[in-house]
Scaffold this active site. Structure first.
Site, PDB file in Angstrom:
ATOM      1  CD  GLU A  83      -5.352  -2.413  -2.874  1.00 21.93           C
ATOM      2  OE1 GLU A  83      -5.404  -1.396  -3.603  1.00 21.93           O
ATOM      3  OE2 GLU A  83      -4.949  -3.518  -3.269  1.00 21.93           O
ATOM      4  CG  ASP A 108      -7.145   5.862   1.140  1.00 19.46           C
ATOM      5  OD1 ASP A 108      -6.005   6.251   1.429  1.00 19.46           O
ATOM      6  OD2 ASP A 108      -8.005   6.604   0.635  1.00 19.46           O
ATOM      7  CG  ASP A 157      -2.012  -0.743  -3.294  1.00 21.29           C
ATOM      8  OD1 ASP A 157      -2.022   0.442  -2.912  1.00 21.29           O
ATOM      9  OD2 ASP A 157      -1.915  -1.073  -4.491  1.00 21.29           O
ATOM     10  CD  GLU A 185      -4.135   2.486   1.159  1.00 18.74           C
ATOM     11  OE1 GLU A 185      -3.981   3.715   1.237  1.00 18.74           O
ATOM     12  OE2 GLU A 185      -4.480   1.902   0.101  1.00 18.74           O
TER      13      GLU A 185
END
Length: 230
Positions: free
Chosen positions: A47, A51, A120, A123
């Site tokens: 994650e 991101d 999440d 990502e």
């Protein structure tokens, strides 16, 4: 084998054939599953990486595509594209909740449709693609999958203020006593998750969660709006 079939099904939806399928498996593994299966890797580190890949891809696209838009406006538009609600919408389109590995307890409490878990996981999937295929493939994947979201952000068509929408609906019904209450938070300071109860009609109507109090309140309002629709 059912797990293998599901992975192939998701690969088909994503348009990506992984060389290292374990990256995708990890991306789809929630921490609750790892708590019950001690050798399982879970997706929080992915994650974090995903991101960054997402932020860079969207930033580069906006920077090159819109040379006359100010830095402040670009920042606002990027925030709309990469926010939890937008990521959740992408994940819902992939039916991502169907593929996530999580504990039975997490599933029973609505984990497969939880906004933060889906967001999440999106990502984490992006990070898995980046590690497996490189940045260019990951960037092209992002620009393809987020095309509609990007366009809506550019045209200011993304509405994320669920609190205002809910308040307007409730006030039209004569209900004005709406309260958001922080009930708990969990996780380390750099990754703290907040939980907020939404109350009206003297009852808790929904519980929202997010990595800021504002996001948790918006999540609670979004869930309450869905409840009003049912």
């Amino acid at each position: 084998m059912e797990e293998e079939r599901l992975l192939e099904e998701l690969e088909s939806k994503l348009g990506i054939e992984f060389q290292n399928i374990n990256l995708l498996v990890t991306a789809l593994t929630h921490s609750s599953y790892a708590n019950e299966n001690k050798n399982a890797e879970y997706n929080e580190r992915l994650e974090f990486l995903g991101d960054a890949v997402l932020q860079l891809s969207i930033s580069e696209y906006f920077f090159k595509k819109y040379p006359t838009i100010s830095e402040g406006e670009l920042t606002k538009k990027r925030a709309l594209v990469v926010c939890g609600m937008s990521l959740h919408s992408i994940g819902e389109r992939w039916q991502l909740g169907k593929y996530i590995r999580m504990s039975h307890g997490e599933e029973l409490t609505g984990g497969r449709t939880r906004v933060s878990i889906i967001a999440d996981c999106v990502e984490a999937v992006i990070a898995a693609i980046y590690l497996d295929k490189g940045f260019d493939t990951a960037k092209n994947f992002i620009l393809r999958e987020f095309e509609g979201t990007i366009q809506n952000a550019v045209e200011n068509k993304i509405i994320l203020d669920y609190k205002t929408r809910l308040q307007e609906i409730l006030q039209s019904k004569g209900k004005t006593d709406i309260k958001y209450t922080l009930v708990r938070h969990e996780g380390p300071p750099h990754r703290r998750k907040f939980f907020v109860n939404l109350n009206f009609d003297n009852d808790v109507k929904s519980t929202g969660e997010g990595y800021t109090k504002k996001d948790a309140e918006q999540d609670a309002a979004c869930k309450a709006l869905k409840g009003l629709d049912n």
